[in-house]
Design a protein around this motif. Sequence first.
Motif, PDB file in Angstrom:
ATOM      1  N   ASP A  73     -14.555   5.794  -0.712  1.00 40.72           N
ATOM      2  CA  ASP A  73     -14.906   5.028   0.489  1.00 40.72           C
ATOM      3  C   ASP A  73     -13.683   4.580   1.278  1.00 40.72           C
ATOM      4  O   ASP A  73     -13.813   3.941   2.329  1.00 40.72           O
ATOM      5  CB  ASP A  73     -15.735   3.792   0.106  1.00 40.72           C
ATOM      6  N   THR A  74     -12.486   4.892   0.797  1.00 43.86           N
ATOM      7  CA  THR A  74     -11.262   4.471   1.467  1.00 43.86           C
ATOM      8  C   THR A  74     -11.149   5.130   2.845  1.00 43.86           C
ATOM      9  O   THR A  74     -11.300   6.349   2.958  1.00 43.86           O
ATOM     10  CB  THR A  74     -10.032   4.864   0.624  1.00 43.86           C
ATOM     11  N   PRO A  75     -10.877   4.350   3.899  1.00 43.06           N
ATOM     12  CA  PRO A  75     -10.674   4.945   5.222  1.00 43.06           C
ATOM     13  C   PRO A  75      -9.546   5.981   5.179  1.00 43.06           C
ATOM     14  O   PRO A  75      -8.508   5.751   4.566  1.00 43.06           O
ATOM     15  CB  PRO A  75     -10.283   3.740   6.094  1.00 43.06           C
ATOM     16  N   GLY A  76      -9.784   7.129   5.804  1.00 43.54           N
ATOM     17  CA  GLY A  76      -8.814   8.209   5.778  1.00 43.54           C
ATOM     18  C   GLY A  76      -9.102   9.264   4.728  1.00 43.54           C
ATOM     19  O   GLY A  76      -8.515  10.353   4.745  1.00 43.54           O
ATOM     20  N   PHE A  77     -10.020   8.956   3.797  1.00 36.35           N
ATOM     21  CA  PHE A  77     -10.468   9.923   2.797  1.00 36.35           C
ATOM     22  C   PHE A  77     -11.600  10.740   3.393  1.00 36.35           C
ATOM     23  O   PHE A  77     -12.596  10.188   3.876  1.00 36.35           O
ATOM     24  CB  PHE A  77     -10.957   9.194   1.541  1.00 36.35           C
ATOM     25  N   GLN A  78     -11.463  12.053   3.382  1.00 31.29           N
ATOM     26  CA  GLN A  78     -12.495  12.901   3.968  1.00 31.29           C
ATOM     27  C   GLN A  78     -12.841  14.049   3.037  1.00 31.29           C
ATOM     28  O   GLN A  78     -11.960  14.749   2.539  1.00 31.29           O
ATOM     29  CB  GLN A  78     -12.033  13.458   5.322  1.00 31.29           C
TER      30      GLN A  78
ATOM     31  N   SER B 206       0.828  -1.201   0.000  1.00 27.11           N
ATOM     32  CA  SER B 206       0.000   0.000   0.000  1.00 27.11           C
ATOM     33  C   SER B 206       0.865   1.254   0.000  1.00 27.11           C
ATOM     34  O   SER B 206       2.053   1.205   0.335  1.00 27.11           O
ATOM     35  CB  SER B 206      -0.920   0.043   1.233  1.00 27.11           C
ATOM     36  N   TYR B 207       0.247   2.362  -0.380  1.00 27.63           N
ATOM     37  CA  TYR B 207       0.815   3.685  -0.162  1.00 27.63           C
ATOM     38  C   TYR B 207       0.033   4.321   0.988  1.00 27.63           C
ATOM     39  O   TYR B 207      -1.215   4.266   1.001  1.00 27.63           O
ATOM     40  CB  TYR B 207       0.675   4.563  -1.401  1.00 27.63           C
ATOM     41  N   VAL B 208       0.736   4.924   1.923  1.00 24.63           N
ATOM     42  CA  VAL B 208       0.080   5.663   2.998  1.00 24.63           C
ATOM     43  C   VAL B 208       0.091   7.139   2.600  1.00 24.63           C
ATOM     44  O   VAL B 208       1.154   7.741   2.457  1.00 24.63           O
ATOM     45  CB  VAL B 208       0.790   5.450   4.349  1.00 24.63           C
ATOM     46  N   VAL B 209      -1.106   7.694   2.426  1.00 22.32           N
ATOM     47  CA  VAL B 209      -1.248   9.038   1.858  1.00 22.32           C
ATOM     48  C   VAL B 209      -1.710  10.021   2.926  1.00 22.32           C
ATOM     49  O   VAL B 209      -2.669   9.765   3.663  1.00 22.32           O
ATOM     50  CB  VAL B 209      -2.254   9.030   0.690  1.00 22.32           C
ATOM     51  N   ASN B 210      -1.025  11.173   2.987  1.00 17.83           N
ATOM     52  CA  ASN B 210      -1.404  12.261   3.883  1.00 17.83           C
ATOM     53  C   ASN B 210      -1.306  13.585   3.137  1.00 17.83           C
ATOM     54  O   ASN B 210      -0.338  13.826   2.413  1.00 17.83           O
ATOM     55  CB  ASN B 210      -0.484  12.306   5.107  1.00 17.83           C
ATOM     56  N   GLY B 211      -2.307  14.427   3.305  1.00 17.34           N
ATOM     57  CA  GLY B 211      -2.268  15.721   2.653  1.00 17.34           C
ATOM     58  C   GLY B 211      -3.655  16.277   2.448  1.00 17.34           C
ATOM     59  O   GLY B 211      -4.649  15.768   2.995  1.00 17.34           O
ATOM     60  N   ALA B 212      -3.739  17.349   1.664  1.00 23.64           N
ATOM     61  CA  ALA B 212      -5.019  18.025   1.427  1.00 23.64           C
ATOM     62  C   ALA B 212      -5.058  18.592   0.014  1.00 23.64           C
ATOM     63  O   ALA B 212      -4.037  18.978  -0.551  1.00 23.64           O
ATOM     64  CB  ALA B 212      -5.219  19.139   2.445  1.00 23.64           C
ATOM     65  N   LYS B 213      -6.244  18.642  -0.533  1.00 23.27           N
ATOM     66  CA  LYS B 213      -6.488  19.220  -1.848  1.00 23.27           C
ATOM     67  C   LYS B 213      -7.625  20.234  -1.737  1.00 23.27           C
ATOM     68  O   LYS B 213      -8.448  20.163  -0.812  1.00 23.27           O
ATOM     69  CB  LYS B 213      -6.874  18.134  -2.865  1.00 23.27           C
TER      70      LYS B 213
ATOM     71  N   GLU C 226     -13.113  20.785  -0.735  1.00 23.60           N
ATOM     72  CA  GLU C 226     -11.825  20.480  -0.147  1.00 23.60           C
ATOM     73  C   GLU C 226     -11.801  18.984   0.159  1.00 23.60           C
ATOM     74  O   GLU C 226     -12.815  18.407   0.555  1.00 23.60           O
ATOM     75  CB  GLU C 226     -11.628  21.259   1.154  1.00 23.60           C
ATOM     76  N   LEU C 227     -10.655  18.353  -0.032  1.00 29.30           N
ATOM     77  CA  LEU C 227     -10.477  16.948   0.317  1.00 29.30           C
ATOM     78  C   LEU C 227      -9.260  16.835   1.226  1.00 29.30           C
ATOM     79  O   LEU C 227      -8.304  17.588   1.086  1.00 29.30           O
ATOM     80  CB  LEU C 227     -10.248  16.082  -0.929  1.00 29.30           C
ATOM     81  N   SER C 228      -9.316  15.901   2.155  1.00 30.50           N
ATOM     82  CA  SER C 228      -8.146  15.665   3.003  1.00 30.50           C
ATOM     83  C   SER C 228      -7.926  14.160   3.147  1.00 30.50           C
ATOM     84  O   SER C 228      -8.871  13.359   3.075  1.00 30.50           O
ATOM     85  CB  SER C 228      -8.318  16.301   4.380  1.00 30.50           C
ATOM     86  N   PHE C 229      -6.661  13.791   3.339  1.00 31.83           N
ATOM     87  CA  PHE C 229      -6.265  12.384   3.458  1.00 31.83           C
ATOM     88  C   PHE C 229      -5.422  12.231   4.724  1.00 31.83           C
ATOM     89  O   PHE C 229      -4.407  12.909   4.877  1.00 31.83           O
ATOM     90  CB  PHE C 229      -5.460  11.944   2.238  1.00 31.83           C
ATOM     91  N   THR C 230      -5.861  11.345   5.595  1.00 28.57           N
ATOM     92  CA  THR C 230      -5.149  11.117   6.848  1.00 28.57           C
ATOM     93  C   THR C 230      -4.812   9.639   6.972  1.00 28.57           C
ATOM     94  O   THR C 230      -5.722   8.802   7.155  1.00 28.57           O
ATOM     95  CB  THR C 230      -5.991  11.567   8.056  1.00 28.57           C
TER      96      THR C 230
END
Length: 382
Positions: free
Chosen positions: A192-197, A151-158, A214-218
């Motif tokens: 639907d991926t956990p961490g997608f907001q 997997s890739y662990v993704v963190n950030g915001a758009k 706005e989208l954020s990934f944690t």
Amino acid sequence: MSARAGYEPEHHAVREVARGFVTSVIEPRHEEWEAAHGIDRSLFTEAGTLGLLGFSVPEEHGGPGVEDYRYNAVLIDEVARSGAAAEAIAFSLQNDVVLPYLTDLTTQEQKARWLPGVVSGETILGIAMTEPGTGSDLTGIRTSAVRDGDSYVVNGAKTFISNGQNGDLFVVAVRTSPDRHGGLSLLVVDADTPGFQRGRNLDKIGLHAQDTSELSFTDMRVPVENLLGSEGDGFGHLVHNLPQERLSLSVGAVAAAEGVFARTIEYVRDRKAFGSPVSEFQNTRFVLAQISTELDLARTYLEDCIAEHVSGQLSPARAARLKLWTTELQVSVADRCLQLHGGYGYMREYPVSRAFVDARIQTIYGGTSEIMKTIIAKDLEL
């Protein structure tokens, strides 16, 4: 567009379907979607039922398998001409902007997973490039994707993500290494991926029916099999697809300008001032004559660029010139048409007022006019 050379009977047939779709589905519900600040998902499924989505998708994945941009163009032309700018953008994202990533960079397994839903309209697409503080600078992307096993662990915001509230599947630009250009990669992310907001649906001055978020990934874990192409090739893929994106924005710009122009001619013929129709005043005639000439030039220029794109010859610099010219013209046409409406043009009940505010973003997204001029100047070796 339909009367011009370069279009075959099958393109005109799709235009008729699109025109009927605008009349029966979009126009009756556009006000409702404007008030709701979002388009109902049924817009996509109904378009899918009519075969208006995923023209380039291969037959084995549910599409017609037609690699011909002219089909995309006639759809956007009809929708934008009606004044439904938000809906035109939604379709452009689905067919013109995001879909090429899923047809050109995917494995057969990925195609089988993602493409059937795109064609049916059950899967709404979005692309997440822009970040707070980066704007048009793709190399400034900071959303990180760190490989961890499979997997890739993704963190950030758009931010400013069209279809952000409705979207099911997003092509997300991420940084997989510090290298400024070679460190960008593209991941396909299920909403639907956990961490997608999803953040707030942004409150814009125009395009009220288009959800922009706005989208954020944690600590979002995205499977490695959702990588598009090769790791580190993201910047090249993004730049490669920009000419078609800018061409599509130009199609919408010219069609929208032609639409507001046609509605303004009707208005000035009916509206009276000082005992005469406004259309009889010399100033009105001169303004409309000027606009008519500019639109004729823009349409001719656009059709030439579409022909170049279909033959694989549209350069990034020419796409930039087209986008610069047509979007600036759209803003100018909407402004002059509003002026001809007088005080009524400032009232939201008159379509020209919405055409005016909807046009303003065109010179900003897809690359600002200033970025277009930078690309053109570079092409001139300045």
